[in-house]
Scaffold this motif. Structure first.
Motif, PDB file in Angstrom:
ATOM      1  N   ASN A 175      -5.824   2.860   0.399  1.00  9.85           N
ATOM      2  CA  ASN A 175      -4.384   3.140   0.297  1.00  9.85           C
ATOM      3  C   ASN A 175      -3.559   2.729   1.509  1.00  9.85           C
ATOM      4  O   ASN A 175      -2.350   2.961   1.513  1.00  9.85           O
ATOM      5  CB  ASN A 175      -4.171   4.643   0.059  1.00  9.85           C
ATOM      6  N   PRO A 209       0.835  -1.201   0.000  1.00  8.39           N
ATOM      7  CA  PRO A 209       0.000   0.000   0.000  1.00  8.39           C
ATOM      8  C   PRO A 209       0.873   1.255   0.000  1.00  8.39           C
ATOM      9  O   PRO A 209       2.098   1.182   0.140  1.00  8.39           O
ATOM     10  CB  PRO A 209      -0.778  -0.128   1.305  1.00  8.39           C
ATOM     11  N   LEU A 210       0.251   2.397  -0.123  1.00  6.37           N
ATOM     12  CA  LEU A 210       0.980   3.661  -0.030  1.00  6.37           C
ATOM     13  C   LEU A 210       1.341   3.968   1.415  1.00  6.37           C
ATOM     14  O   LEU A 210       2.422   4.483   1.702  1.00  6.37           O
ATOM     15  CB  LEU A 210       0.122   4.800  -0.604  1.00  6.37           C
TER      16      LEU A 210
END
Length: 749
Positions: A495, A464-465
């Motif tokens: 995210n 994920p970010l």
């Protein structure tokens, strides 16, 4: 071993002779002729000097001198000249390869050596020559050593095995002449090897029949073998013929020898160096059969005292207690080392007003409390009852033995935190006494902390970010609200991953059950990391960060709950927009809407210690100065957002703050030191139900942990904070006026 010709000892070495000393070792022996002064220095002259080449000179019984040169001969015969210091050649001899030489006959060698010279010869064989030629196992050399020992003492006295300490390690007992003085080396001479043993022995206090009992621990081959004890005054040779211990086990001996305190301490130290369960065995022995504790009861006329804190650590000993000195008879309290040496505690101690229990449980009496740190060059091991003594002006001493002390690092830390009352916890107590002990304990505690297990809840394969790390310690009250707030945030759900780190593994089942149900309800990707034991806030956060996969890292307390969706997107955007930004934090408010955090700043208290403070704390949530995004000295770790590579670059949270405090400002200062900024972003807002977890730690709330952490933080960052507050934020008119003043009362989380 004999020569190949029968001759008298006298005159054997009048002409230089070379003998075999080992498999590849030879010794050249030559008596200085009467024509040369006895002090003449002689050298060997060879085409290529062997390395190493070891020499010595020993006196003969007639007052003359005998020279020895030990070396490894060449594989081909070579000519060797014996030259005086003036350059003249006294004699020349051909040296043949070692395998062709006649073995050395020690009996003949000793025949005309002076008695002291024989001892010196044995000493050199075992020390200088054995070391120089790195003789680990040489059958011929061993035979020469054994012959020399039997020539010195034809019938050695006996030594015996008391009990087995561990596999291959035994407690040996013998008796030696007190005139030997300090023993400098101990060797075991077996048929196949010579073993040097640690010179750690305990000698009896009183001599019996002119001999003094002596105990030491030996790691030696199976009997029979000779034991050699070397000293500057002579040598003692003992025969260990029987390998059967007198006691069936160490536990059996330990329980029957409570009075052998020095010997018990030596065994504890030795056990601590053994792999596997050595330290555990030492602790078990002391717990099962402790020494009788000893204190001197309070008296209005005579000195009295007690040592109730005595922690033997890796770097030294922390001692604490009280004393009452109504007269000049009291001289001090000493720590008594394993060898009986007394170390005065007052060389590095801190005293404060205290009280001790009176004649009954309800009465108290005023005394002088103390805490002292004794640095030690070598750890005494897991010693649960270090010995002390009260020293009187008359020279008399009285024993002070504490009750068995804790051995588990976290419990030791809690005892240290209560060693000094909070009102007396000042720099003099921390700097040279409590700080070394706490740092020692935290270092050992850190070595015991590790991840025990992990559990994934639908983590996607692609990273994920954002990774959100949430440490959990006992309190799970807000998880439902926190996860609900995150799951209903579309940007966050798309995210981010959430990593919960359980720092109280005793509630693992409860936590897994709760997270499992919440995951079924919300479907948010999560990971649970379970620590093997409680290690504190910083270690839990760092453990979670090691599992993070996102480029952005969020450190979030378990008692922080989003007010509305969008907070993470706002904070992440701020980081992604500016490469100069190292960390960013949101506005935090209490449940009543008032401000808890709008950035951190630092202010000194009346002691000169820098404390963490929150901008505008307690003001209304919509207080205008708190609505401005800006650079700040730091942000709270309750919600701190940074890049993962920045976090790793500065080493994450520093782990030597006690239990959990000041790690967040420490991290911010580390980020600032690498040239990055810290920002406050009010567009992101979350609730903070402040310090709910740490209130469950009674040792933090009752002890001096917070004072120690602020002191340590100041010691570490004094110059950085002073410069930051003076140069960067004195121009900030939004900073409360109190920030520029000496803060008398801490009001930060």
């Amino acid at each position: 071993m004999t020569f190949d010709e029968s001759i008298d000892a006298t005159g054997v070495f009048r002409n230089a002779k070379i003998f075999r000393l080992g498999a590849e070792l030879a010794v050249l022996i030559w008596d200085l002729p009467p024509s040369l002064p006895a002090t003449t220095k002689c050298l060997l002259s060879m085409d290529q000097s062997p390395i190493p080449l070891v020499s010595m000179m020993l006196p003969l019984g007639n007052g003359r001198q005998r020279m020895f040169w030990a070396m490894r001969p060449e594989k081909q015969p070579v000519s060797v000249g014996i030259c005086t210091e003036h350059g003249s050649t006294a004699e020349t001899i051909v040296m043949h390869p070692a395998r062709t030489l006649v073995p050395l006959d020690v009996e003949t060698l000793f025949a005309d050596l002076a008695p002291d010279a024989r001892i010196k010869f044995v000493n050199n064989l075992l020390t200088v020559w054995r070391s120089a030629f790195r003789i680990a196992s040489d059958h011929l050399f061993n035979m020469v050593v054994e012959d020399a020992l039997h020539a010195l003492v034809p019938q050695p006295q006996a030594a015996s095995i008391v009990c087995q300490i561990a596999r291959g390690s035994h407690l040996i007992e013998t008796a030696i002449n007190p005139d030997l003085g300090d023993i400098t080396a101990i060797y075991a001479i077996g048929a196949a090897s010579i073993t040097r043993m640690a010179v750690r022995l305990v000698r009896g206090r009183n001599a019996k029949n002119g001999m003094q009992s002596c105990h030491f621990i030996a790691e030696v081959p199976s009997p029979p073998f000779l034991i050699v004890l070397l000293s500057k005054n002579g040598v003692a040779i003992r025969q260990l013929a029987d390998g059967k211990p007198r006691h069936p086990s160490l536990q059996s001996w330990w329980g029957k020898n409570l009075e052998a305190v020095e010997l018990r301490e030596m065994i504890v130290r030795r056990l601590a160096t053994l792999p596997e369960s050595g330290a555990a065995t030492a602790i078990d022995l002391q717990v099962c059969a402790p020494l009788a504790s000893s204190r001197i009861a309070k008296s209005s006329m005579h000195p009295s005292g007690e040592v109730d804190l005595a922690l033997a650590l890796d770097d030294g000993l922390l001692a604490g207690g009280w004393f009452h000195a109504p007269s000049s008879a009291f001289a001090g309290i000493d720590y008594v080392k394993e060898d009986g040496t007394a170390v005065p505690l007052d060389a590095n101690s801190y005293e404060f007003p205290a009280w001790a229990q009176g004649k009954d449980e309800k009465s108290k009496t005023d005394v002088t409390g103390f805490v002292a740190w004794v640095p030690l060059p070598e750890s005494p091991g897991p010693l649960l009852q270090p010995r002390f003594q009260m020293r009187l002006a008359s020279g008399a001493v009285r024993p002070l033995i504490p009750t068995p002390q804790p051995f588990e690092p976290a419990t030791q830390r809690n005892h240290v935190l209560r060693a000094v009352p909070p009102q007396h916890a000042v720099d003099g107590a921390f700097r040279t006494i409590l700080a070394p002990a706490l740092q020692d304990i935290e270092r050992r505690l850190g070595k015991t902390i590790e991840v025990d297990s992990t559990k994934d809840y639908s983590l996607p394969k692609s990273p994920p970010l954002v990774s959100i790390v949430v440490p959990l310690y006992r309190v799970l009250d807000f998880l439902r609200f926190q996860l609900s707030g995150m799951a209903t945030d579309p940007w966050l759900a798309a995210n981010a991953e959430v990593i919960y780190v359980l720092d109280s593994p005793e509630i693992q089942d409860q936590t897994e059950h709760l997270l499992g149900g919440l995951h079924l309800l919300h479907g948010l990707p999560m990971k649970l990391v379970v620590m093997n034991r409680n290690g504190g806030y910083a270690r839990a956060c760092n453990a979670g960060a090691r599992f993070a996969r996102g480029a952005i890292l969020v450190m979030l307390n378990s008692d922080v709950v989003p007010c509305a969706p969008g907070w993470l997107q706002v904070l992440s955007r701020a980081l992604l927009k500016s490469n100069e930004l190292g960390a960013v934090g949101p506005k935090l408010i209490y449940e009543d809407g008032s401000l808890q955090h709008a950035g951190l700043y630092f202010g000194r208290d009346q002691r000169g210690i820098w404390l963490n403070h929150h901008f505008h704390k307690g003001m209304p949530g919509d207080y205008v100065p708190a609505q401005q995004a800006r650079d700040v000295p730091g942000v709270t770790g309750a919600c701190l957002v940074t890049r993962r590579d920045t976090y790793e670059r500065v080493g994450g949270y520093t782990e030597d703050y006690v239990i959990g405090d000041y790690e967040d400002s420490d991290l911010c200062l580390k980020i600032r030191r690498v040239g990055l900024q810290i920002a406050y972003e009010p567009a992101a807002c979350l609730y903070h139900f402040e310090r709910r977890s740490i209130r469950r730690s009674q040792d933090y709330m009752r002890g001096v942990a917070s004072q120690y952490n602020s002191w340590l933080h100041t010691q570490r960052w004094e110059e950085d904070i002073a410069e930051l507050m003076a140069n960067l934020f004195d121009r900030d008119h939004d900073r409360p006026a109190a920030a520029g003043m000496r803060i008398r009362k801490r009001n930060a989380a």
